[in-house]
Design a protein around this motif. Sequence first.
Motif, PDB file in Angstrom:
ATOM      1  N   TYR A  25       0.831  -1.204   0.000  1.00  0.00           N
ATOM      2  CA  TYR A  25       0.000   0.000   0.000  1.00  0.00           C
ATOM      3  C   TYR A  25       0.869   1.258   0.000  1.00  0.00           C
ATOM      4  O   TYR A  25       0.570   2.232  -0.671  1.00  0.00           O
ATOM      5  CB  TYR A  25      -0.907   0.032   1.228  1.00  0.00           C
ATOM      6  CG  TYR A  25      -1.946  -1.051   1.259  1.00  0.00           C
ATOM      7  CD1 TYR A  25      -3.058  -0.998   0.425  1.00  0.00           C
ATOM      8  CD2 TYR A  25      -1.823  -2.131   2.124  1.00  0.00           C
ATOM      9  CE1 TYR A  25      -4.023  -1.991   0.450  1.00  0.00           C
ATOM     10  CE2 TYR A  25      -2.780  -3.129   2.156  1.00  0.00           C
ATOM     11  CZ  TYR A  25      -3.877  -3.056   1.319  1.00  0.00           C
ATOM     12  OH  TYR A  25      -4.821  -4.031   1.351  1.00  0.00           O
ATOM     13  N   LEU A  26       1.966   1.215   0.776  1.00  0.00           N
ATOM     14  CA  LEU A  26       2.823   2.386   0.909  1.00  0.00           C
ATOM     15  C   LEU A  26       3.544   2.731  -0.388  1.00  0.00           C
ATOM     16  O   LEU A  26       3.882   3.890  -0.616  1.00  0.00           O
ATOM     17  CB  LEU A  26       3.836   2.171   2.038  1.00  0.00           C
ATOM     18  CG  LEU A  26       3.224   2.132   3.436  1.00  0.00           C
ATOM     19  CD1 LEU A  26       4.245   1.623   4.443  1.00  0.00           C
ATOM     20  CD2 LEU A  26       2.702   3.493   3.837  1.00  0.00           C
ATOM     21  N   GLU A  27       3.772   1.754  -1.228  1.00  0.00           N
ATOM     22  CA  GLU A  27       4.403   2.026  -2.522  1.00  0.00           C
ATOM     23  C   GLU A  27       3.559   2.983  -3.356  1.00  0.00           C
ATOM     24  O   GLU A  27       4.088   3.717  -4.181  1.00  0.00           O
ATOM     25  CB  GLU A  27       4.638   0.723  -3.297  1.00  0.00           C
ATOM     26  CG  GLU A  27       5.715  -0.165  -2.717  1.00  0.00           C
ATOM     27  CD  GLU A  27       7.106   0.445  -2.778  1.00  0.00           C
ATOM     28  OE1 GLU A  27       7.373   1.278  -3.669  1.00  0.00           O
ATOM     29  OE2 GLU A  27       7.926   0.081  -1.922  1.00  0.00           O
ATOM     30  N   GLN A  28       2.256   2.973  -3.141  1.00  0.00           N
ATOM     31  CA  GLN A  28       1.344   3.822  -3.911  1.00  0.00           C
ATOM     32  C   GLN A  28       1.267   5.244  -3.375  1.00  0.00           C
ATOM     33  O   GLN A  28       0.700   6.111  -4.013  1.00  0.00           O
ATOM     34  CB  GLN A  28      -0.059   3.207  -3.914  1.00  0.00           C
ATOM     35  CG  GLN A  28      -0.117   1.778  -4.399  1.00  0.00           C
ATOM     36  CD  GLN A  28       0.436   1.622  -5.807  1.00  0.00           C
ATOM     37  OE1 GLN A  28       0.109   2.412  -6.684  1.00  0.00           O
ATOM     38  NE2 GLN A  28       1.290   0.640  -6.005  1.00  0.00           N
ATOM     39  N   GLY A  29       1.789   5.484  -2.165  1.00  0.00           N
ATOM     40  CA  GLY A  29       1.734   6.816  -1.557  1.00  0.00           C
ATOM     41  C   GLY A  29       0.863   6.813  -0.316  1.00  0.00           C
ATOM     42  O   GLY A  29       0.427   5.759   0.160  1.00  0.00           O
ATOM     43  N   PRO A  30       0.598   7.996   0.216  1.00  0.00           N
ATOM     44  CA  PRO A  30      -0.214   8.095   1.442  1.00  0.00           C
ATOM     45  C   PRO A  30      -1.635   7.588   1.204  1.00  0.00           C
ATOM     46  O   PRO A  30      -2.147   7.659   0.091  1.00  0.00           O
ATOM     47  CB  PRO A  30      -0.230   9.583   1.761  1.00  0.00           C
ATOM     48  CG  PRO A  30       0.709  10.241   0.841  1.00  0.00           C
ATOM     49  CD  PRO A  30       1.028   9.291  -0.270  1.00  0.00           C
ATOM     50  N   PHE A  31      -2.241   7.099   2.266  1.00  0.00           N
ATOM     51  CA  PHE A  31      -3.624   6.642   2.151  1.00  0.00           C
ATOM     52  C   PHE A  31      -4.324   6.733   3.500  1.00  0.00           C
ATOM     53  O   PHE A  31      -3.688   6.855   4.535  1.00  0.00           O
ATOM     54  CB  PHE A  31      -3.694   5.204   1.612  1.00  0.00           C
ATOM     55  CG  PHE A  31      -3.101   4.171   2.538  1.00  0.00           C
ATOM     56  CD1 PHE A  31      -3.878   3.508   3.478  1.00  0.00           C
ATOM     57  CD2 PHE A  31      -1.756   3.848   2.455  1.00  0.00           C
ATOM     58  CE1 PHE A  31      -3.323   2.560   4.318  1.00  0.00           C
ATOM     59  CE2 PHE A  31      -1.191   2.896   3.278  1.00  0.00           C
ATOM     60  CZ  PHE A  31      -1.981   2.252   4.225  1.00  0.00           C
ATOM     61  N   PHE A  32      -5.635   6.704   3.460  1.00  0.00           N
ATOM     62  CA  PHE A  32      -6.456   6.648   4.671  1.00  0.00           C
ATOM     63  C   PHE A  32      -7.046   5.257   4.730  1.00  0.00           C
ATOM     64  O   PHE A  32      -7.555   4.746   3.736  1.00  0.00           O
ATOM     65  CB  PHE A  32      -7.576   7.689   4.646  1.00  0.00           C
ATOM     66  CG  PHE A  32      -8.364   7.715   5.924  1.00  0.00           C
ATOM     67  CD1 PHE A  32      -7.909   8.439   7.007  1.00  0.00           C
ATOM     68  CD2 PHE A  32      -9.542   7.009   6.033  1.00  0.00           C
ATOM     69  CE1 PHE A  32      -8.626   8.447   8.201  1.00  0.00           C
ATOM     70  CE2 PHE A  32     -10.271   7.004   7.211  1.00  0.00           C
ATOM     71  CZ  PHE A  32      -9.813   7.734   8.305  1.00  0.00           C
ATOM     72  N   GLY A  33      -6.934   4.630   5.895  1.00  0.00           N
ATOM     73  CA  GLY A  33      -7.463   3.284   6.034  1.00  0.00           C
ATOM     74  C   GLY A  33      -7.937   3.018   7.443  1.00  0.00           C
ATOM     75  O   GLY A  33      -8.059   3.920   8.260  1.00  0.00           O
ATOM     76  N   GLY A  40      -9.516   4.379  12.429  1.00  0.00           N
ATOM     77  CA  GLY A  40      -9.157   5.068  11.199  1.00  0.00           C
ATOM     78  C   GLY A  40      -7.815   5.755  11.331  1.00  0.00           C
ATOM     79  O   GLY A  40      -7.479   6.292  12.395  1.00  0.00           O
ATOM     80  N   GLU A  41      -7.029   5.743  10.228  1.00  0.00           N
ATOM     81  CA  GLU A  41      -5.710   6.366  10.267  1.00  0.00           C
ATOM     82  C   GLU A  41      -5.243   6.755   8.878  1.00  0.00           C
ATOM     83  O   GLU A  41      -5.564   6.103   7.897  1.00  0.00           O
ATOM     84  CB  GLU A  41      -4.690   5.420  10.906  1.00  0.00           C
ATOM     85  CG  GLU A  41      -4.485   4.120  10.162  1.00  0.00           C
ATOM     86  CD  GLU A  41      -3.559   3.151  10.876  1.00  0.00           C
ATOM     87  OE1 GLU A  41      -2.873   3.541  11.829  1.00  0.00           O
ATOM     88  OE2 GLU A  41      -3.524   1.982  10.464  1.00  0.00           O
ATOM     89  N   TYR A  42      -4.491   7.854   8.841  1.00  0.00           N
ATOM     90  CA  TYR A  42      -3.741   8.228   7.651  1.00  0.00           C
ATOM     91  C   TYR A  42      -2.371   7.582   7.785  1.00  0.00           C
ATOM     92  O   TYR A  42      -1.780   7.575   8.867  1.00  0.00           O
ATOM     93  CB  TYR A  42      -3.541   9.742   7.556  1.00  0.00           C
ATOM     94  CG  TYR A  42      -4.741  10.497   7.055  1.00  0.00           C
ATOM     95  CD1 TYR A  42      -5.005  10.584   5.695  1.00  0.00           C
ATOM     96  CD2 TYR A  42      -5.601  11.141   7.941  1.00  0.00           C
ATOM     97  CE1 TYR A  42      -6.101  11.284   5.231  1.00  0.00           C
ATOM     98  CE2 TYR A  42      -6.694  11.850   7.485  1.00  0.00           C
ATOM     99  CZ  TYR A  42      -6.942  11.915   6.134  1.00  0.00           C
ATOM    100  OH  TYR A  42      -8.029  12.610   5.664  1.00  0.00           O
ATOM    101  N   SER A  59       2.083   7.199  10.931  1.00  0.00           N
ATOM    102  CA  SER A  59       0.657   6.929  11.070  1.00  0.00           C
ATOM    103  C   SER A  59       0.025   8.026  11.924  1.00  0.00           C
ATOM    104  O   SER A  59       0.488   8.314  13.016  1.00  0.00           O
ATOM    105  CB  SER A  59       0.435   5.571  11.741  1.00  0.00           C
ATOM    106  OG  SER A  59      -0.937   5.375  12.000  1.00  0.00           O
ATOM    107  N   VAL A  60      -1.012   8.640  11.377  1.00  0.00           N
ATOM    108  CA  VAL A  60      -1.801   9.619  12.111  1.00  0.00           C
ATOM    109  C   VAL A  60      -3.133   8.934  12.369  1.00  0.00           C
ATOM    110  O   VAL A  60      -3.946   8.761  11.470  1.00  0.00           O
ATOM    111  CB  VAL A  60      -1.980  10.930  11.304  1.00  0.00           C
ATOM    112  CG1 VAL A  60      -2.823  11.920  12.096  1.00  0.00           C
ATOM    113  CG2 VAL A  60      -0.623  11.515  10.960  1.00  0.00           C
TER     114      VAL A  60
END
Length: 144
Positions: A25-33, A40-42, A59-60
């Motif tokens: 997932y991180l290879e694609q860039g930032p995400f919210f999941g 929930g986290e960015y 992780s936020v």
Amino acid sequence: CCLYLKSLPDIWTACIRNQKRLSGYLEQGPFFGCCHCGIGEYVYPIRDTLSDTVIGFISVSGYFLPEHHALDRLTHTCQTYGLSLDTVRPLFEQHLSDSIPDAHKLDTLLFPLAFMLEQLYRIFQYNRTAEETESAAWTDSSFH
């Protein structure tokens, strides 16, 4: 609430194990999941731009997602680790924010932080390489 769950050794271990799965997932860039416990986290990748590899992440976290999927994860976590959903769910509702910040605002804060952490990583890598080189030189020049 996240800290409460992570204070339990089995959940902490599961959290670390799940973090290792983030690389794709991180290879694609930032995400919210949503984490495995339903929080929930960015998530922002930290990249080594020289090798273009992900070396970590920021992780936020701390967002309550009242959607069905997040509650399913929380219920599953409670069942798996013998926790009372009636005890944990109010903690989620009380301590997690239901106001998710704008991703653009987080970008302005977290991209510079990710860059600084990358630079720190490079300093540690450089120092480690220098120490290994110095150690090898010392071994090679020892009495034979």
